[in-house]
Scaffold this active site. Structure first.
Site, short mmCIF file in Angstrom:
data_model
loop_
_atom_site.label_atom_id
_atom_site.label_comp_id
_atom_site.label_asym_id
_atom_site.label_seq_id
_atom_site.Cartn_x
_atom_site.Cartn_y
_atom_site.Cartn_z
N GLY A 52 0.87 -1.18 0.00
CA GLY A 52 0.00 0.00 0.00
C GLY A 52 0.91 1.23 0.00
O GLY A 52 1.88 1.28 0.79
N ARG A 94 9.98 -1.32 -4.82
CA ARG A 94 8.75 -1.33 -5.62
C ARG A 94 8.69 -0.03 -6.44
O ARG A 94 8.91 1.05 -5.88
CB ARG A 94 7.51 -1.46 -4.70
CG ARG A 94 7.48 -2.82 -4.00
CD ARG A 94 6.12 -3.18 -3.47
NE ARG A 94 5.16 -3.46 -4.52
CZ ARG A 94 3.85 -3.54 -4.32
NH1 ARG A 94 3.35 -3.32 -3.11
NH2 ARG A 94 3.02 -3.82 -5.31
N GLN A 199 -6.11 -8.53 -2.21
CA GLN A 199 -6.04 -7.57 -1.09
C GLN A 199 -7.42 -7.15 -0.61
O GLN A 199 -7.60 -6.80 0.55
CB GLN A 199 -5.26 -6.30 -1.52
CG GLN A 199 -3.78 -6.50 -1.70
CD GLN A 199 -3.43 -6.77 -3.16
OE1 GLN A 199 -4.21 -7.39 -3.88
NE2 GLN A 199 -2.26 -6.36 -3.58
N ASP A 240 -1.67 4.90 -6.25
CA ASP A 240 -0.23 4.70 -6.01
C ASP A 240 0.59 5.87 -6.53
O ASP A 240 1.61 6.22 -5.96
CB ASP A 240 0.24 3.40 -6.65
CG ASP A 240 -0.15 2.25 -5.75
OD1 ASP A 240 -1.31 1.80 -5.83
OD2 ASP A 240 0.69 1.83 -4.93
N ASN A 250 -3.33 2.89 -10.06
CA ASN A 250 -3.76 2.17 -8.85
C ASN A 250 -3.81 0.69 -9.20
O ASN A 250 -3.54 0.28 -10.35
CB ASN A 250 -5.12 2.70 -8.37
CG ASN A 250 -5.50 2.16 -7.00
OD1 ASN A 250 -4.69 2.21 -6.07
ND2 ASN A 250 -6.69 1.62 -6.85
O1 MRU Z 1 0.29 -3.89 -4.60
P1 MRU Z 1 -0.27 -3.16 -3.41
O2 MRU Z 1 -1.08 -4.01 -2.51
O3 MRU Z 1 0.80 -2.38 -2.69
O4 MRU Z 1 -1.24 -2.10 -4.07
C1 MRU Z 1 -1.97 -1.24 -3.25
C2 MRU Z 1 -2.90 -0.37 -4.00
O5 MRU Z 1 -2.99 -0.39 -5.21
C3 MRU Z 1 -3.65 0.65 -3.20
O6 MRU Z 1 -4.91 0.90 -3.76
C4 MRU Z 1 -2.85 1.96 -3.20
O7 MRU Z 1 -1.53 1.73 -2.76
C5 MRU Z 1 -3.47 2.98 -2.38
S1 MRU Z 1 -3.23 2.60 -0.70
C6 MRU Z 1 -3.83 3.72 0.33
#
Ligand code: MRU
Length: 358
Positions: A52, A94, A199, A240, A250
């Site tokens: 996240g 990442r 998720q 993101d 996102n």
């Molecule tokens: O791959 P992830 O689980 O890190 O991706 C998370 C997302 O896409 C969330 O929607 C984004 O980070 C916003 S979190 C407040």
């Protein structure tokens, strides 16, 4: 966030350790992961023990503070070289979330403002804590602004996990939902399962359950069905990275939900702190998209009836898979972006005004 009626943050630092709610184990097991040094912290981001955008930003900030504390010499030039190496390691974990480099740069700036390694070490820990507290406050404000968009008896669709687990606390997309629930509005949340890592089904549903917020998990491909039936009043997702023209990166699958929302005349909101905007990305095509391992598609994880958590293959041995982790939703599909400063339109002039005033 409430976990078994006790308050937790997703990430925090104590002594030289970084503590994380281990998101690899949820919803089956609630466990705190303890990282002893910045390399372990980088690995926790990479392996998605923590994930996240704002959460990895704060974890990166704490990782930098750990790196500073790990330096044993006295020479400030060597201290800088050591920090630059750690910065590279942490930033390369990442690629898509803007908050990761934002959090790391925040600590770097405040640490390197000093000219003595021992003093700078103390500043780095203070800066990382300041960053985490700041992020929690921003998310709380996002909740207050976003709550105004949620009406009585509203059903909200959300994608992935943009909750407290994805931040330091409160969440981005889930923050308005929390505030609406605390203010006693009758609401219902449709939770996209969010393949391939689920998720939504594992983390968002877990957070909502902890707070007794009414919800149902739906298959990713069911959102259009419920929209067409008139069951969804508003869509709220996280982000993101947001380009300066309002295009939003996102979790994969966000784009198709936005197109479906427009087709069904449903408002589509993105909730994100201003730190998500990337002044170097003019449009969504400038945003780097993370490609993850094909096993996330070819296998699933789950608990069997005996309570054992297992990984099992769901596709032919001969098949391969493609696994982009994020997509870009063009600004034209987005009704507004809920930030800590209020709801802004996804247009360059307005974004520049807000971001440059930061
Ligand atoms: O791959 P992830 O689980 O890190 O991706 C998370 C997302 O896409 C969330 O929607 C984004 O980070 C916003 S979190 C407040």
């Amino acid at each position: 966030m409430l976990v078994n009626n006790k308050n937790y943050r997703t990430v925090w630092m104590q002594d030289n350790f970084v503590y994380l709610i281990n998101q690899q184990l949820l919803p089956h097991k609630f466990e705190i992961y303890k990282s002893s040094n910045h390399l372990e912290t980088a690995d926790a981001i990479k392996t998605m023990i923590v994930r996240g955008a704002p959460a990895i930003g704060a974890t990166g900030a704490f990782g930098m503070a750990q790196a500073a504390l790990e330096f044993t010499g006295k020479d400030f030039e060597n201290f800088k070289i050591h920090l630059r190496k750690a910065e590279q390691v942490l930033k390369s974990t990442r690629p898509t979330a803007n908050d990761l480099s934002f959090g790391i740069d925040f600590v770097m700036r405040k640490t390197l403002d000093n000219f003595d390694a021992d003093i700078a070490k103390k500043y780095s820990v203070g800066a990382a804590n300041e960053y985490a507290d700041w992020n929690a406050d921003l998310c709380k404000s996002i909740g207050e602004h976003g709550n105004k968009l949620i009406g009585e008896n509203h059903s909200i669709l959300t994608h992935c996990n943009a909750g407290a687990l994805a931040c330091v606390d409160f969440g981005t997309a889930l923050s308005p939902i929390r505030v609406a629930h605390y203010s006693k509005k009758n609401i219902f949340v449709y939770v996209d399962e969010t393949r391939p890592r689920n998720q939504g089904a594992s983390l968002t549903a877990w957070e909502l359950s902890q707070e007794n917020i009414n919800h149902s998990i739906i298959a990713d491909n069911a959102a259009g069905f419920f929209m067409k039936l008139g069951k969804i009043d508003i869509v709220i997702v996280g982000a993101d990275r947001i380009a300066m023209n309002g295009d939003v990166a996102n979790k994969i699958g966000t784009y198709e939900k936005a197109v479906l929302a427009k087709e069904n005349n449903i408002p589509f909101y993105v909730a994100a702190p201003l730190s998500t905007f990337d002044i170097n990305s003019k449009t969504g095509s400038d945003i780097p998209i993370e490609e993850r391992h094909e096993d996330e598609i070819l296998y699933m994880h789950g608990m069997d009836e005996s309570g054992e958590v297992k990984k099992f293959r769901i596709s032919p041995r001969e098949s391969s898979a493609k696994n982009p982790a994020f997509d870009v939703t063009p600004a034209k599909y987005i009704t507004g972006i809920i930030t800590e400063k209020g709801v802004i339109k996804p247009i360059t002039e307005e974004i520049e005004r807000f971001v440059k005033n930061e």
